[in-house]
Motif scaffolding. Structure first.
Motif, PDB file in Angstrom:
ATOM      1  N   GLY A  14       1.079  -1.102   0.170  1.00 25.96           N
ATOM      2  CA  GLY A  14       0.179   0.424   0.046  1.00 25.96           C
ATOM      3  C   GLY A  14       0.883   1.345  -0.351  1.00 25.96           C
ATOM      4  N   CYS A  15       0.433   2.355  -0.424  1.00 21.83           N
ATOM      5  CA  CYS A  15       1.226   3.408  -0.538  1.00 21.83           C
ATOM      6  C   CYS A  15       0.422   4.451  -0.174  1.00 21.83           C
ATOM      7  N   SER A  16      -0.448   4.793   0.527  1.00 20.06           N
ATOM      8  CA  SER A  16      -1.379   5.653   0.628  1.00 20.06           C
ATOM      9  C   SER A  16      -0.952   5.860   2.450  1.00 20.06           C
ATOM     10  N   SER A  17      -1.148   7.140   2.166  1.00 25.37           N
ATOM     11  CA  SER A  17      -0.168   7.814   3.096  1.00 25.37           C
ATOM     12  C   SER A  17      -0.926   8.320   4.593  1.00 25.37           C
ATOM     13  N   GLU A  18      -2.191   7.644   4.417  1.00 25.91           N
ATOM     14  CA  GLU A  18      -2.975   7.690   5.724  1.00 25.91           C
ATOM     15  C   GLU A  18      -2.868   5.668   6.585  1.00 25.91           C
ATOM     16  N   MET A  19      -2.230   5.191   5.921  1.00 27.72           N
ATOM     17  CA  MET A  19      -1.443   4.197   6.420  1.00 27.72           C
ATOM     18  C   MET A  19      -0.802   3.543   7.349  1.00 27.72           C
ATOM     19  N   GLY A  20       0.345   5.266   7.801  1.00 28.05           N
ATOM     20  CA  GLY A  20       1.269   5.371   8.465  1.00 28.05           C
ATOM     21  C   GLY A  20       2.323   4.413   8.389  1.00 28.05           C
ATOM     22  N   ARG A  21       3.393   3.309   8.995  1.00 28.01           N
ATOM     23  CA  ARG A  21       4.101   3.488   8.278  1.00 28.01           C
ATOM     24  C   ARG A  21       3.957   1.770   8.008  1.00 28.01           C
ATOM     25  N   ARG A  22       4.491   0.928   7.372  1.00 34.01           N
ATOM     26  CA  ARG A  22       4.327  -0.268   6.670  1.00 34.01           C
ATOM     27  C   ARG A  22       5.237  -1.127   6.832  1.00 34.01           C
ATOM     28  N   ALA A  47       3.541  13.340  13.059  1.00 36.87           N
ATOM     29  CA  ALA A  47       3.949  12.468  12.204  1.00 36.87           C
ATOM     30  C   ALA A  47       5.193  10.562  12.425  1.00 36.87           C
ATOM     31  N   ALA A  48       5.316  11.598  13.028  1.00 34.93           N
ATOM     32  CA  ALA A  48       6.564  11.199  14.489  1.00 34.93           C
ATOM     33  C   ALA A  48       5.890   9.963  15.332  1.00 34.93           C
ATOM     34  N   ASN A  49       4.375  10.220  16.101  1.00 33.13           N
ATOM     35  CA  ASN A  49       3.884   9.028  16.838  1.00 33.13           C
ATOM     36  C   ASN A  49       2.934   8.476  15.567  1.00 33.13           C
ATOM     37  N   THR A  50       2.898   8.791  14.377  1.00 38.90           N
ATOM     38  CA  THR A  50       2.516   7.685  13.266  1.00 38.90           C
ATOM     39  C   THR A  50       3.592   6.821  13.481  1.00 38.90           C
ATOM     40  N   CYS A  51       4.616   7.327  12.577  1.00 43.21           N
ATOM     41  CA  CYS A  51       5.305   6.262  12.584  1.00 43.21           C
ATOM     42  C   CYS A  51       6.128   5.797  13.247  1.00 43.21           C
ATOM     43  N   GLN A  52       6.715   6.420  14.704  1.00 50.43           N
ATOM     44  CA  GLN A  52       7.463   5.894  15.865  1.00 50.43           C
ATOM     45  C   GLN A  52       7.425   4.430  15.965  1.00 50.43           C
ATOM     46  N   ARG A  53       8.092   3.340  16.294  1.00 48.43           N
ATOM     47  CA  ARG A  53       7.929   2.003  17.235  1.00 48.43           C
ATOM     48  C   ARG A  53       7.987   1.742  18.153  1.00 48.43           C
ATOM     49  N   MET A  54       7.367   1.408  18.440  1.00 50.23           N
ATOM     50  CA  MET A  54       7.522   1.227  20.545  1.00 50.23           C
ATOM     51  C   MET A  54       7.889  -1.035  20.728  1.00 50.23           C
TER      52      MET A  54
END
Length: 92
Positions: A14-22, A47-54
């Motif tokens: 998927g390439c939709s930015s709404e998906m967050g991190r692939r 953006a960081a909250n969407t992309c940051q791993r836990m």
């Protein structure tokens, strides 16, 4: 089996930015840049909250108290400056 193939393709391709991190595709830098670009135009903190791993790999029951993993921003001085500005931990 077919359903698993369709779901797996959607998650990885998927390439939709709404998906967050692939998973297995996006790095911290590519994810941040994708989230901050159009059509979303998210601020760095969003953006960081969407992309940051836990810790615990994002699984609900894996870690009792998951913590954010430092963003890997090697080679992206513009993103490092924003991480400093907003207080996000990152690696250089």
């Amino acid at each position: 089996m077919a359903l698993g193939l369709v779901v797996g393709t959607a998650l990885l391709g998927g390439c939709s930015s709404e998906m967050g991190r692939r998973p297995l595709v996006d790095t911290d830098i590519t994810c941040l840049r994708k989230q901050m670009a159009g059509p979303m135009f998210l601020s760095f903190p969003l953006a960081a909250n969407t992309c940051q791993r836990m810790t615990g790999h994002g699984l609900l029951l894996a870690d009792k108290n998951p913590k954010p993993i430092a963003l890997d921003l090697k080679g992206a001085p513009d993103l490092q400056a924003q991480a400093d500005e907003y207080g996000y931990h990152y690696t250089r």
